[in-house]
Design a protein around this motif. Structure first.
Motif, short mmCIF file in Angstrom:
data_model
loop_
_atom_site.label_atom_id
_atom_site.label_comp_id
_atom_site.label_asym_id
_atom_site.label_seq_id
_atom_site.Cartn_x
_atom_site.Cartn_y
_atom_site.Cartn_z
N SER A 75 -4.78 62.73 -2.94
CA SER A 75 -3.96 61.51 -2.88
C SER A 75 -4.41 60.57 -1.77
CB SER A 75 -2.49 61.88 -2.71
OG SER A 75 -2.34 62.68 -1.56
N GLU A 76 -4.83 61.14 -0.64
CA GLU A 76 -5.25 60.29 0.48
C GLU A 76 -6.52 59.51 0.12
OE1 GLU A 76 -6.52 60.76 5.13
OE2 GLU A 76 -5.54 62.47 4.17
N THR A 77 -7.50 60.25 -0.44
CA THR A 77 -8.75 59.60 -0.84
C THR A 77 -8.49 58.59 -1.95
OG1 THR A 77 -9.79 61.73 -0.40
CG2 THR A 77 -11.17 60.09 -1.46
N GLU A 118 -5.85 56.84 -2.47
CA GLU A 118 -5.26 55.62 -1.91
C GLU A 118 -6.35 54.76 -1.25
OE1 GLU A 118 -1.63 56.50 0.17
OE2 GLU A 118 -1.64 54.49 1.06
N THR A 119 -7.26 55.45 -0.56
CA THR A 119 -8.36 54.72 0.09
C THR A 119 -9.20 53.99 -0.96
OG1 THR A 119 -8.45 56.64 1.54
CG2 THR A 119 -10.20 55.02 1.80
N ILE A 120 -9.43 54.67 -2.06
CA ILE A 120 -10.26 54.07 -3.13
C ILE A 120 -9.55 52.84 -3.70
CG2 ILE A 120 -11.10 54.48 -5.50
CD1 ILE A 120 -12.94 55.70 -3.35
N ILE A 121 -8.25 52.97 -3.96
CA ILE A 121 -7.50 51.83 -4.52
C ILE A 121 -7.50 50.66 -3.52
CG2 ILE A 121 -5.20 51.04 -5.29
CD1 ILE A 121 -6.66 52.80 -7.34
N ASN A 122 -7.34 50.99 -2.24
CA ASN A 122 -7.38 49.94 -1.21
C ASN A 122 -8.74 49.27 -1.15
OD1 ASN A 122 -4.71 50.04 -0.33
ND2 ASN A 122 -5.12 51.79 1.00
N LEU A 123 -9.79 50.08 -1.35
CA LEU A 123 -11.16 49.53 -1.36
C LEU A 123 -11.32 48.58 -2.54
CD1 LEU A 123 -14.06 49.60 -0.17
CD2 LEU A 123 -14.52 51.51 -1.69
N MET A 124 -10.80 49.01 -3.69
CA MET A 124 -10.86 48.16 -4.89
C MET A 124 -10.11 46.85 -4.65
SD MET A 124 -10.50 51.12 -7.81
CE MET A 124 -9.65 50.11 -8.96
N LYS A 125 -9.00 46.98 -3.99
CA LYS A 125 -8.16 45.79 -3.70
C LYS A 125 -8.93 44.83 -2.78
CE LYS A 125 -4.11 43.61 -3.38
NZ LYS A 125 -3.58 42.88 -4.52
N LYS A 126 -9.61 45.44 -1.80
CA LYS A 126 -10.40 44.66 -0.85
C LYS A 126 -11.52 43.89 -1.60
CE LYS A 126 -13.74 45.57 2.75
NZ LYS A 126 -14.59 46.65 3.19
N MET A 127 -12.16 44.62 -2.52
CA MET A 127 -13.25 44.01 -3.30
C MET A 127 -12.71 42.88 -4.18
SD MET A 127 -15.87 45.46 -2.34
CE MET A 127 -16.56 46.93 -1.68
#
Lengths: 236, 450
Positions: free
Chosen positions: A178-180, A182-191
Motif C-alpha cells: 500500500s505504501e509503494t 500510494e507513492t506510485i499514484i502520487n508520482l502519476m499525479k505529479k506527472m
C-alpha cells in the motif's frame, strides 16, 4: 472537445456456452489533462473499459472516439500507430522487456516509430524521465534487478516516453504494497501535473480513488458514478 | 529495425542452454559438411596433381603408325607437324616432355618386378633433375648409357644397390620380346602410389630396347600453366593439329563401349604397354595418327564420384538440419508461449505485427548463424590439425594425399551455400511460430498467464 468519448459501448465475451456482458451501454467523456480513476469491484468492467480506450480491444457495439476519431473504423495498423502516438500504457504486472535495462526500456517506445526527436534531445528526455521517477542510479539495471515499485516507476517513465496525450494504467498498484502503491499514484499525479498528460487508471482501492479528480465508478458493466471532484465539485 | 535486432540478440541469450543446444546441433551439421567439402575439394586437386605427375603432364599426345607388315606401332616419326601445332599454345605451356615408354619386368637374381620405364629426352627436360626427391645415387648419371633411376619401393623389392645391373624384359614396338640391361644410378622417393610410379632412363637407351630409331619418341606430354584451361587448350590443339595431320576424333562416340575401349587403349599406351594390332587394309593410314588425351579424360569418373560424395554429404546435412529445424520450431513455440505477455505489451506500445514476427525471425537467424560460425571455426581448426598429420607415402591411400598429407581446401562456395541453406531452413522453421506470435491480439496476450 473531449479527448475521449464513449458512446453506448457494450462488450460481450463468450464464456463456454454463455455470454458475459462485461459492459452494458457505457457512455462518458474524458477531458484533456484529467487525472481519472475508474473504480469498482473485480468483474465490474474496469479493465474492459480501459482496453476499449486503449484500442487494444474493440466494443461489441457503440463507439469509442479519441480526439474525435472513431476507433472502430481504423485498421489494425492504424490502431497500432494511434496507440504509439497518443497512448501510453502502465500494466499491473509492469510488462517491462526483461532483456533491456531501465534506460533501454524507457527508450524502446521512442525507437518504434518516427518521433522527430534528435538523438541528443531523446537522450536528455529519457534522462529527465529517469530522474523524475527517481531511478538515476538504476539506469543500467535490468528489470529482474529491480523491486516491484521500481519496475512500476520504469513503466511510468516508459509510458510517458513518447509524450502521449493519454496514459492508461490498469490497476498499477495491485502488485505493490500500500505504501509503494500510494507513492506510485502520487508520482502519476505529479506527472499529470507536470506534463499535462491525461491519466486514466483503474483501481478497486478506495484510498487511491481519493487522489483522483475525476472518478468513474462501475458495477456490473454499468457506470454508477461519474464525478469530477475538483473542477466541478458535483456529480455529473 | 536495429532495436528489434538488439532485442532478438539479447533474447537469444535468455535461455542459454536451449540456444546452446540448438546452435550446437547446427554447428555439428555445419562442421561435418564443411569437413567433407574441404576433403573432397582437396581430393579433386590432389588426384589431378598426382595423376598429372604419374602421367607426366596435363595433355598427352601419343602417335601410332602402320608398319610395312600392317601392324599398328606406337611411335611418332613425323612429330614436326605436332610441334608446330603445340607452338600455338606456347604462352600457356609450363613444360613439354617427349618420351618413350614401355612396360616390362625388371629381373634381379630370383626377383622380378613389373615396372613401366620411361625414356626421357634429358637434353630438353631441364626441370626433370629437380622434380624428384633422390634418396640414393645421382640423377645426373641418368644420361649415361643404360642408366636407370627407380623408386625406393622397386629397389627394396628387388633388393638392388646403386651401380648394380638389372635385366629388363619387355616387348618392342613391333611385338618382339626383348631383354635389355640397366644400371641403377639413382633412387627416388615414390610420391604417386597406386603402382603408377615409373622408372626412368634416357630416351636413347629405352629406344634401343623397344626397337625405336634414335631421336624417336612415342608421346609428347604437356604441362599447362593453368590446370583449369586443360579442356580449352586441348580443343585448340586438336583443331590446329587436325588441319595438318591425322588425329583421332575427340568427339564422344555414340556407343559408350567404343569410347571406353578407346580410352583404355590410350591408357595402355601411356602406361607403356605395347599394343600390337593388325590393321585391316581399309583402316590403314599413312604417317603418324595422333591421339590427344587429357588428364580430365581419365579423372572425370573420379571427379563424378567425388561429386556424388558431395551430394550425399549435402543430403545428410539437409536431413540433420531438418531435424534441428523441427527442434527450433518446437522451441520457438515454447518461446512464444513464455513471452505472450511481453508480446502483448509490445503490441500495446505500438509495435506493428510484422516487427513482432521479425524479432522471432532474427532470433532464429542469430542462433543459426552463430551455430554455423562455430561449426565453421571447428572445421577449419580440425582441417588445420589434420593437414599437419603425415599419413606416409607408402600405402595405396597415398594417391589421395599430397606428399603424404591430407589436402583440405576451404570450400568457400559451399560454405556460402550451406550458410544460405541453414538460414533458409531456420527461417522456414521459425515462420509459423513467429506468425502466430504476430497474430496474437494485444488484449488476449496481455491477459494470458502461463
Amino acid at each position: 472537445m473531449a479527448i475521449i468519448s464513449l458512446h453506448d459501448v457494450t462488450k460481450d465475451y463468450p464464456l463456454g456456452k454463455t455470454v458475459v456482458h462485461a459492459l452494458k451501454g457505457v457512455s462518458c467523456e474524458i477531458q484533456r489533462g484529467e487525472f481519472i480513476t475508474i473504480a469498482g469491484p473485480s468483474g465490474s468492467g474496469k479493465s474492459t473499459i480501459l482496453n476499449m480506450i486503449g484500442c487494444i480491444d474493440t466494443p461489441s457495439s457503440g463507439n469509442v472516439k479519441i480526439n474525435g476519431t472513431d476507433t472502430s473504423a481504423l485498421s489494425d495498423k492504424s490502431l497500432t500507430q494511434l496507440r504509439h502516438q497518443v497512448l501510453g500504457f502502465i500494466f499491473q504486472s509492469f510488462n517491462l522487456i526483461p532483456v533491456l535495462n531501465v534506460y533501454e526500456n524507457i527508450e524502446f517506445p521512442l525507437l518504434i516509430g518516427k518521433n522527430g526527436m534528435h538523438p541528443s534531445e531523446k537522450k536528455t528526455w529519457i534522462n529527465t524521465l529517469i530522474r523524475e521517477v527517481g531511478l538515476d542510479s538504476w539506469k543500467t539495471h535490468r528489470p529482474s534487478e529491480l523491486s516491484g515499485g521500481q519496475r512500476q516507476r520504469v513503466a511510468i517513465a516508459r509510458a510517458l516516453a513518447t509524450r502521449p496525450e493519454i496514459v492508461l494504467a490498469d490497476e498499477p498498484t495491485a502488485n505493490l504494497d500500500s505504501e509503494t502503491g500510494e507513492t506510485i499514484i502520487n508520482l502519476m499525479k505529479k506527472m499529470n501535473h507536470e506534463f499535462k498528460t491525461t491519466f486514466i487508471f483503474s483501481t478497486h482501492d478506495n484510498m487511491i480513488v481519493e487522489i483522483a479528480d475525476h472518478v468513474i465508478r462501475l458495477k456490473d458493466g454499468i457506470i454508477t458514478e461519474n464525478s469530477r471532484k475538483k473542477k466541478t465539485g458535483v456529480a455529473v | 529495425m536495429k532495436q528489434y535486432l538488439k532485442i532478438a540478440l539479447r533474447n537469444s541469450t535468455r535461455q542459454k542452454k536451449r540456444s546452446l543446444l540448438l546452435g550446437g546441433a547446427i554447428a555439428f551439421g555445419f562442421l561435418i559438411i564443411t569437413l567433407l567439402n574441404s576433403f573432397t575439394g582437396g581430393l579433386l586437386v590432389t588426384i589431378q596433381n598426382n595423376f598429372s605427375n604419374a602421367f607426366g603432364g596435363h595433355i598427352y599426345i601419343t602417335g601410332k603408325e602402320v608398319n610395312e607388315r600392317n601392324k599398328e606401332v606406337s611411335v611418332m616419326n613425323n612429330s614436326a607437324v605436332l610441334l608446330e601445332s603445340i607452338d600455338a599454345l606456347r604462352m600457356d605451356i609450363a613444360s613439354i616432355s617427349k618420351r618413350s615408354q614401355t612396360s616390362g619386368n625388371l629381373i634381379f637374381g630370383t626377383r622380378q618386378y613389373r615396372q613401366k620405364i620411361e625414356g626421357v629426352l634429358l637434353s630438353e627436360e631441364k626441370e626433370f633433375s629437380t622434380a624428384f626427391a633422390v634418396t640414393a645415387g645421382t640423377i645426373d648419371d641418368l644420361s649415361k648409357e643404360n642408366a636407370v633411376m627407380l623408386s625406393t619401393e622397386t629397389v627394396q623389392l628387388l633388393n638392388l644397390q646403386i651401380g648394380e645391373t638389372v635385366l629388363y624384359k619387355t616387348t618392342t614396338t613391333t611385338g618382339q620380346q626383348n631383354v635389355g640391361e640397366f644400371i641403377l644410378v639413382a633412387v627416388f622417393a615414390d610420391q604417386s602410389g597406386f603402382g603408377l610410379t615409373s622408372g626412368y632412363t634416357n630416351l636413347e637407351s629405352l629406344n634401343k630396347i623397344i626397337g625405336l630409331p634414335a631421336g624417336s619418341y612415342q608421346t609428347v606430354n604437356i604441362f599447362l600453366k593453368d590446370m583449369a584451361s586443360i579442356d580449352a587448350k586441348t580443343e585448340l590443339l586438336y583443331e590446329k593439329l587436325k588441319t595438318k595431320a591425322i588425329v583421332e576424333s575427340r568427339e564422344t562416340e555414340k556407343d559408350e563401349t567404343e569410347d571406353t575401349h578407346r580410352m583404355a587403349a590410350n591408357m595402355m599406351r601411356m602406361m607403356g604397354v605395347q599394343t600390337i594390332r593388325e590393321v585391316p587394309p581399309e583402316e590403314s593410314w599413312e604417317k603418324t595418327k595422333f591421339t590427344i588425351a587429357t588428364l580430365n579424360d581419365y579423372t572425370d569418373q573420379i571427379m563424378s564420384l567425388v561429386e556424388v560424395l558431395n551430394v550425399i554429404g549435402f543430403i545428410i546435412f539437409i536431413v540433420l538440419m531438418i531435424i534441428t529445424m523441427v527442434g527450433i520450431m518446437n522451441s520457438f513455440r515454447m518461446v512464444m508461449i513464455e513471452r505472450t505477455q511481453e508480446i502483448g505489451a509490445m503490441r500495446a506500445m505500438g509495435v506493428q505485427k510484422n516487427n513482432i514476427r521479425n524479432i522471432f525471425i532474427f532470433e532464429a537467424l542469430i542462433i543459426a548463424l552463430l551455430g554455423a560460425a562455430a561449426g565453421l571455426f571447428f572445421s577449419v581448426t580440425i582441417s588445420g590439425i589434420l593437414g599437419l598429420v603425415n599419413f606416409g607415402t607408402d600405402s595405396f591411400i597415398s594417391f589421395f594425399l599430397d606428399k603424404g598429407y591430407l589436402s583440405l581446401v576451404i570450400p568457400v562456395g559451399e560454405i556460402f551455400r550451406n550458410i544460405i541453406t541453414v538460414s533458409f531452413l531456420s527461417l522456414a522453421a521459425v515462420l509459423l511460430p513467429a506468425r502466430a506470435a504476430a497474430k496474437l491480439k494485444p488484449v488476449v496476450a496481455l491477459q494470458t498467464n502461463y
